[in-house]
Motif scaffolding. Structure first.
Motif, PDB file in Angstrom:
ATOM      1  N   ARG A  23       0.829  -1.205   0.000  1.00 25.54           N
ATOM      2  CA  ARG A  23       0.000   0.000   0.000  1.00 25.54           C
ATOM      3  C   ARG A  23       0.868   1.263   0.000  1.00 25.54           C
ATOM      4  NH1 ARG A  23       0.977  -1.530   5.018  1.00 25.54           N
ATOM      5  NH2 ARG A  23       0.869  -0.053   6.767  1.00 25.54           N
ATOM      6  N   TYR A  24       0.390   2.310  -0.627  1.00 26.55           N
ATOM      7  CA  TYR A  24       1.092   3.592  -0.688  1.00 26.55           C
ATOM      8  C   TYR A  24       0.718   4.364   0.565  1.00 26.55           C
ATOM      9  CZ  TYR A  24       3.012   7.783  -3.013  1.00 26.55           C
ATOM     10  OH  TYR A  24       3.764   8.877  -3.359  1.00 26.55           O
ATOM     11  N   HIS A  25       1.652   4.545   1.486  1.00 30.25           N
ATOM     12  CA  HIS A  25       1.325   5.106   2.791  1.00 30.25           C
ATOM     13  C   HIS A  25       2.488   5.949   3.308  1.00 30.25           C
ATOM     14  CE1 HIS A  25       3.824   1.670   3.775  1.00 30.25           C
ATOM     15  NE2 HIS A  25       3.970   2.125   4.995  1.00 30.25           N
ATOM     16  N   PHE A  44      11.101   0.155  -4.963  1.00 33.67           N
ATOM     17  CA  PHE A  44      10.665   0.929  -3.807  1.00 33.67           C
ATOM     18  C   PHE A  44      10.330   2.334  -4.281  1.00 33.67           C
ATOM     19  CE2 PHE A  44      10.836   3.238   0.111  1.00 33.67           C
ATOM     20  CZ  PHE A  44      10.475   2.330   1.091  1.00 33.67           C
ATOM     21  N   LEU A  45       9.087   2.735  -4.099  1.00 30.00           N
ATOM     22  CA  LEU A  45       8.635   4.065  -4.505  1.00 30.00           C
ATOM     23  C   LEU A  45       8.664   4.982  -3.295  1.00 30.00           C
ATOM     24  CD1 LEU A  45       7.506   5.680  -6.920  1.00 30.00           C
ATOM     25  CD2 LEU A  45       5.215   5.095  -6.114  1.00 30.00           C
ATOM     26  N   ASN A  46       9.561   5.949  -3.308  1.00 29.01           N
ATOM     27  CA  ASN A  46       9.701   6.910  -2.221  1.00 29.01           C
ATOM     28  C   ASN A  46       9.279   8.281  -2.735  1.00 29.01           C
ATOM     29  OD1 ASN A  46      10.601   7.546   0.522  1.00 29.01           O
ATOM     30  ND2 ASN A  46      12.174   8.764  -0.503  1.00 29.01           N
ATOM     31  N   ASP A  47       8.072   8.702  -2.324  1.00 32.82           N
ATOM     32  CA  ASP A  47       7.453   9.901  -2.891  1.00 32.82           C
ATOM     33  C   ASP A  47       7.285   9.658  -4.389  1.00 32.82           C
ATOM     34  OD1 ASP A  47       6.272  12.350  -2.974  1.00 32.82           O
ATOM     35  OD2 ASP A  47       8.112  13.505  -2.755  1.00 32.82           O
ATOM     36  N   ARG A  48       8.029  10.340  -5.245  1.00 36.99           N
ATOM     37  CA  ARG A  48       7.906  10.139  -6.687  1.00 36.99           C
ATOM     38  C   ARG A  48       9.152   9.509  -7.309  1.00 36.99           C
ATOM     39  NH1 ARG A  48       4.969  15.777  -8.752  1.00 36.99           N
ATOM     40  NH2 ARG A  48       3.136  15.617  -7.385  1.00 36.99           N
ATOM     41  N   THR A  49      10.066   9.108  -6.437  1.00 31.48           N
ATOM     42  CA  THR A  49      11.309   8.508  -6.925  1.00 31.48           C
ATOM     43  C   THR A  49      11.243   6.998  -6.771  1.00 31.48           C
ATOM     44  OG1 THR A  49      12.524  10.480  -6.238  1.00 31.48           O
ATOM     45  CG2 THR A  49      13.809   8.510  -6.751  1.00 31.48           C
ATOM     46  N   ARG A  50      11.594   6.285  -7.828  1.00 30.88           N
ATOM     47  CA  ARG A  50      11.525   4.824  -7.815  1.00 30.88           C
ATOM     48  C   ARG A  50      12.938   4.243  -7.774  1.00 30.88           C
ATOM     49  NH1 ARG A  50       7.222   1.413 -11.379  1.00 30.88           N
ATOM     50  NH2 ARG A  50       8.054  -0.691 -11.088  1.00 30.88           N
ATOM     51  N   HIS A  67       5.323   6.199   0.585  1.00 29.11           N
ATOM     52  CA  HIS A  67       6.198   5.215  -0.030  1.00 29.11           C
ATOM     53  C   HIS A  67       5.451   3.905  -0.210  1.00 29.11           C
ATOM     54  CE1 HIS A  67       6.659   4.970   4.358  1.00 29.11           C
ATOM     55  NE2 HIS A  67       6.840   3.652   4.190  1.00 29.11           N
ATOM     56  N   SER A  68       5.990   3.070  -1.069  1.00 30.58           N
ATOM     57  CA  SER A  68       5.330   1.806  -1.376  1.00 30.58           C
ATOM     58  C   SER A  68       6.344   0.823  -1.937  1.00 30.58           C
ATOM     59  CB  SER A  68       4.205   2.028  -2.392  1.00 30.58           C
ATOM     60  OG  SER A  68       3.635   0.794  -2.800  1.00 30.58           O
ATOM     61  N   ILE A  69       6.105  -0.458  -1.682  1.00 33.05           N
ATOM     62  CA  ILE A  69       6.890  -1.528  -2.298  1.00 33.05           C
ATOM     63  C   ILE A  69       6.114  -2.045  -3.498  1.00 33.05           C
ATOM     64  CG2 ILE A  69       7.826  -3.843  -1.982  1.00 33.05           C
ATOM     65  CD1 ILE A  69       8.092  -3.145   1.012  1.00 33.05           C
ATOM     66  N   ILE A  70       6.759  -2.089  -4.649  1.00 35.19           N
ATOM     67  CA  ILE A  70       6.110  -2.540  -5.878  1.00 35.19           C
ATOM     68  C   ILE A  70       6.649  -3.915  -6.238  1.00 35.19           C
ATOM     69  CG2 ILE A  70       5.667  -2.014  -8.301  1.00 35.19           C
ATOM     70  CD1 ILE A  70       6.265   0.941  -7.603  1.00 35.19           C
ATOM     71  N   VAL A  71       5.816  -4.928  -6.073  1.00 40.99           N
ATOM     72  CA  VAL A  71       6.217  -6.295  -6.359  1.00 40.99           C
ATOM     73  C   VAL A  71       6.265  -6.504  -7.867  1.00 40.99           C
ATOM     74  CG1 VAL A  71       5.634  -8.729  -6.055  1.00 40.99           C
ATOM     75  CG2 VAL A  71       5.215  -7.102  -4.203  1.00 40.99           C
ATOM     76  N   GLN A  72       7.356  -7.134  -8.339  1.00 40.06           N
ATOM     77  CA  GLN A  72       7.540  -7.277  -9.784  1.00 40.06           C
ATOM     78  C   GLN A  72       7.687  -8.722 -10.243  1.00 40.06           C
ATOM     79  OE1 GLN A  72      11.008  -4.633  -9.849  1.00 40.06           O
ATOM     80  NE2 GLN A  72       9.851  -3.215 -11.124  1.00 40.06           N
TER      81      GLN A  72
END
Length: 273
Positions: A23-25, A44-50, A67-72
């Protein structure tokens, strides 16, 4: 400074797990979070930086930053520790240490042999014993000093390559029966030399460590899935449900059913918006 929460996520596969942990939190004022990744590949999405996440990397997020973890890769599920740190306005030195990393927005390549460190932080930091909680805080502060001490510090080097490879072998075989001879042979080492090398670095024997990994995995399954004890025992290749329960209590001091009630994470609960 205090440790607010520590979570260990093992091989994130279940849909509800992925939805919750991806989740983006953000966290509140003066709350920082460390993410230490030990298995799998993700972003790892930190604000707008991936950022690209690989095993053995660590990232620090700042207060009130989403921030959010994006599973790939579903075939290579993610395992990681997350440590939530709470600070006060008066914790100026702690803020200085943390701000060094926040300004640089960089990943640290620690190697996967810091698993024991973060597991100890989890066990002590969430303890009912105040002295143990304080011990975890001081260990974490020391760790932050090391992180901020050198511009290009690396926690692992070529001398640890055998241990790093052994850890990867163990992590990838959690659900299998793995013998000491199997690991030593794949490393090209004798059994006795491998045991001595492993004990020097990890302060325990290889097979005790491997069993600890299984118990960590079992703990994650107990607290983030509804699998039965029998299913977990079978998934992790224990001889029986009784064998699993006995070993789990030996390592944690708590029966699996009681552990589940104490630490259950409601991963199917929708996060607050």
């Amino acid at each position: 400074m205090k440790i607010l929460d520590v979570v260990f996520v093992y091989q994130m596969k279940e849909e509800t797990e992925i939805r919750w942990h991806s989740r983006y939190h953000s966290h509140g004022k003066n709350e920082f979070e460390l993410h230490y990744f030990i298995q799998g590949n993700a972003s790892f999405l930190n604000d707008r930086t991936r950022f690209r996440i690989e095993p053995g990397t660590l990232f620090l997020t700042s207060p009130e930053i989403h921030h959010s973890i994006i599973v790939q890769d579903d075939d290579n599920p993610l395992s990681y520790y997350a440590v939530l740190i709470g600070t006060e306005d008066s914790d100026r030195e702690i803020h200085r240490l943390l701000s060094i990393d926040l300004k640089s927005n960089r990943l640290y390549h620690l190697g996967t042999n810091y698993r024991f460190f973060f597991e100890e932080i989890k066990e002590k930091g969430l303890s009912a014993n105040r002295a143990l909680r304080q011990s975890a805080v001081h260990q974490l502060i020391s760790f932050l000093y090391v992180l901020s001490g050198e511009e290009d510090f690396h926690f692992s080097d070529s001398r640890n390559s055998h241990i790093e490879k052994a850890l990867r072998i163990m992590q990838n075989n959690i659900t299998n029966n793995l013998e000491l001879e199997d690991i030593a042979q794949r490393l090209g080492l004798s059994n006795s030399y491998f045991i001595r090398l492993f004990q020097q670095k990890m302060k325990t024997t290889p097979m005790k460590y491997f069993m600890k990994l299984k118990i960590e995995a079992a703990g994650a399954m107990l607290t983030s899935t509804d699998r039965t004890l029998l299913t977990i025992a079978q998934d992790l290749n224990f001889y029986s449900e009784f064998h699993f329960s006995r070993v789990f209590k030996q390592y944690t001091g708590t029966a699996p059913s009681i552990y589940r009630k104490q630490y259950l994470q409601f991963v199917d609960k929708e996060p607050d918006q």
